[in-house]
Design a protein around this motif. Structure first.
Motif, PDB file in Angstrom:
ATOM      1  N   ASP A 180      -1.339  -0.844  -4.581  1.00 48.87           N
ATOM      2  CA  ASP A 180      -2.472   0.106  -4.066  1.00 48.87           C
ATOM      3  C   ASP A 180      -3.170  -1.350  -4.357  1.00 48.87           C
ATOM      4  OD1 ASP A 180      -1.367   2.220  -2.616  1.00 48.87           O
ATOM      5  OD2 ASP A 180      -0.530   3.222  -4.472  1.00 48.87           O
ATOM      6  N   ALA A 181      -3.330  -2.492  -4.260  1.00 50.14           N
ATOM      7  CA  ALA A 181      -4.428  -2.919  -4.856  1.00 50.14           C
ATOM      8  C   ALA A 181      -5.708  -2.729  -3.709  1.00 50.14           C
ATOM      9  CB  ALA A 181      -4.099  -4.695  -4.682  1.00 50.14           C
ATOM     10  N   ASP A 192      -8.076   0.784  -1.188  1.00 47.82           N
ATOM     11  CA  ASP A 192      -8.998   1.055  -0.775  1.00 47.82           C
ATOM     12  C   ASP A 192      -9.944   0.732   0.826  1.00 47.82           C
ATOM     13  OD1 ASP A 192      -9.369  -1.789  -0.480  1.00 47.82           O
ATOM     14  OD2 ASP A 192     -11.862  -2.170  -2.376  1.00 47.82           O
ATOM     15  N   GLY A 193      -9.349   0.215   1.738  1.00 46.54           N
ATOM     16  CA  GLY A 193      -9.746   0.214   3.263  1.00 46.54           C
ATOM     17  C   GLY A 193      -8.193  -0.961   3.980  1.00 46.54           C
ATOM     18  N   CYS A 245       3.287  -5.396   2.230  1.00 46.09           N
ATOM     19  CA  CYS A 245       3.763  -4.578   2.864  1.00 46.09           C
ATOM     20  C   CYS A 245       3.399  -3.276   2.678  1.00 46.09           C
ATOM     21  CB  CYS A 245       5.731  -4.393   2.791  1.00 46.09           C
ATOM     22  SG  CYS A 245       5.551  -3.641   0.565  1.00 46.09           S
ATOM     23  N   SER A 246       2.392  -2.623   4.344  1.00 41.68           N
ATOM     24  CA  SER A 246       1.643  -1.908   4.404  1.00 41.68           C
ATOM     25  C   SER A 246       1.493  -1.243   5.972  1.00 41.68           C
ATOM     26  CB  SER A 246       0.526  -2.028   3.935  1.00 41.68           C
ATOM     27  OG  SER A 246       0.003  -2.979   5.157  1.00 41.68           O
ATOM     28  N   HIS A 247       0.827  -0.576   6.392  1.00 41.64           N
ATOM     29  CA  HIS A 247       0.119  -0.177   7.750  1.00 41.64           C
ATOM     30  C   HIS A 247      -0.461  -1.520   8.542  1.00 41.64           C
ATOM     31  CE1 HIS A 247       2.417   3.658   8.425  1.00 41.64           C
ATOM     32  NE2 HIS A 247       0.585   4.261   7.535  1.00 41.64           N
ATOM     33  N   THR A 265       0.837  -1.589   0.338  1.00 40.35           N
ATOM     34  CA  THR A 265      -0.006  -0.167  -0.425  1.00 40.35           C
ATOM     35  C   THR A 265       0.341   0.801  -0.059  1.00 40.35           C
ATOM     36  OG1 THR A 265      -1.422  -1.147   1.002  1.00 40.35           O
ATOM     37  CG2 THR A 265      -1.878   1.507   1.883  1.00 40.35           C
ATOM     38  N   ILE A 266       0.662   1.915  -1.127  1.00 37.49           N
ATOM     39  CA  ILE A 266       2.197   3.433  -1.145  1.00 37.49           C
ATOM     40  C   ILE A 266       0.943   4.025  -1.337  1.00 37.49           C
ATOM     41  CG2 ILE A 266       3.073   4.336  -2.904  1.00 37.49           C
ATOM     42  CD1 ILE A 266       3.532   1.993  -4.969  1.00 37.49           C
TER      43      ILE A 266
END
Length: 271
Positions: free
Chosen positions: A122-123, A160-161, A141-143, A93-94
């Motif tokens: 950003d899938a 998207d969420g 990799c993301s928050h 998630t960029i």
């Protein structure tokens, strides 16, 4: 006192209980060195987890590593797995994620041959959920956010969420390895009887064989370096053995990022 019962080298499977879920065993220091210097450490949800996992998937090949017998080369495993057990999925998630996500996606994807690797930027949650059952290696990799008041709503951010623990538990995975490169993905809520709930345990419960997850908020640049070293060892001298690859990556990282905060957050889960 338990240190006197441990071998000087080899493997240690830890089935934590209660507050021990918060202990970074790899970072324990006896005044001379870290426990991770002498033992390859992996966490398991329960003492019977290895036997259960072998019974669930008797046809799976063994990973390489000391004492595990010969392993196929990564080129052979890539060719077989792409046709039989799905692809390598690298997702991040960029837009709303940590600053270093884009660099980590490029670094991780670059550790594998282009054929068979799918990189998602950003899938959406729907897209990631659709790919979960088809992946043999999944890197996210993301928050990450852990909800101690309601662990089923612990989550990873998506384009998207969010991807919630409850969403993962509804899927069945065949992944050999899942890497959750985000903050607090290894934290769990231990209820009565030590029933476990958390992002990492959701992926294990869904069928992932091995998993890498974090115990605290991770450092962006150090995590990119750690993941690059992890996959370099995983595909190289560790011969597809995630706990061994993580141990060697941690030692590499200490050359530049010596404090355990930087290299000790991530731990291996599964058997």
């Amino acid at each position: 006192p338990i240190s006197d019962l441990l071998p000087p080298s080899g493997r240690l499977l830890v089935a934590p209980h209660g507050r021990l879920h918060r202990v970074p065993f790899e970072c324990l220091h006896d005044g001379a060195g870290y426990l991770a210097d002498r033992l390859v450490i992996s966490r398991i949800p329960s003492s019977d987890f290895p036997a259960q996992r072998r019974a669930d998937a008797p046809g799976r090949e063994s990973a390489g590593g000391p004492g595990r017998g010969p392993a196929a080369t990564w080129e052979q495993r890539d060719a077989a797995a792409t046709s039989h057990r799905g692809a390598i999925i690298v997702s991040g998630t960029i837009a709303s994620g940590p600053p270093a996500v884009a660099a980590e996606l490029d670094a991780v994807a670059g550790c594998f041959p282009p054929r068979g690797v799918r990189v998602l930027r950003d899938a959406s949650t729907k897209e990631i959920l659709a790919l979960l059952p088809r992946a043999r290696l999944l890197h996210l990799c993301s928050h990450g956010a852990f909800r101690e008041d309601n662990p089923l709503f612990s989550r990873l951010s998506t384009g998207d969420g969010a991807l919630f623990v409850a969403d993962v538990l509804e899927r069945r995975l065949q992944a050999e390895l899942v890497v959750l490169s985000a903050c607090n993905t290894g934290r769990v809520f231990a209820g009565r009887g030590d029933d476990l709930a958390g992002v990492a345990h959701a992926f294990l419960a869904a069928g992932a064989r091995h998993l890498i997850a974090s115990l605290w908020r991770v450092h962006d640049s150090a995590t990119v370096a750690l993941m690059s070293a992890f996959y370099r060892h995983y595909r190289g001298d560790a011969r597809g053995d995630p706990p061994l690859a993580l141990a060697r990556a941690g030692r590499d990282l200490r050359e530049e990022w010596n404090h355990p905060f930087y290299w000790g957050s991530f731990s291996a889960h599964g058997a």
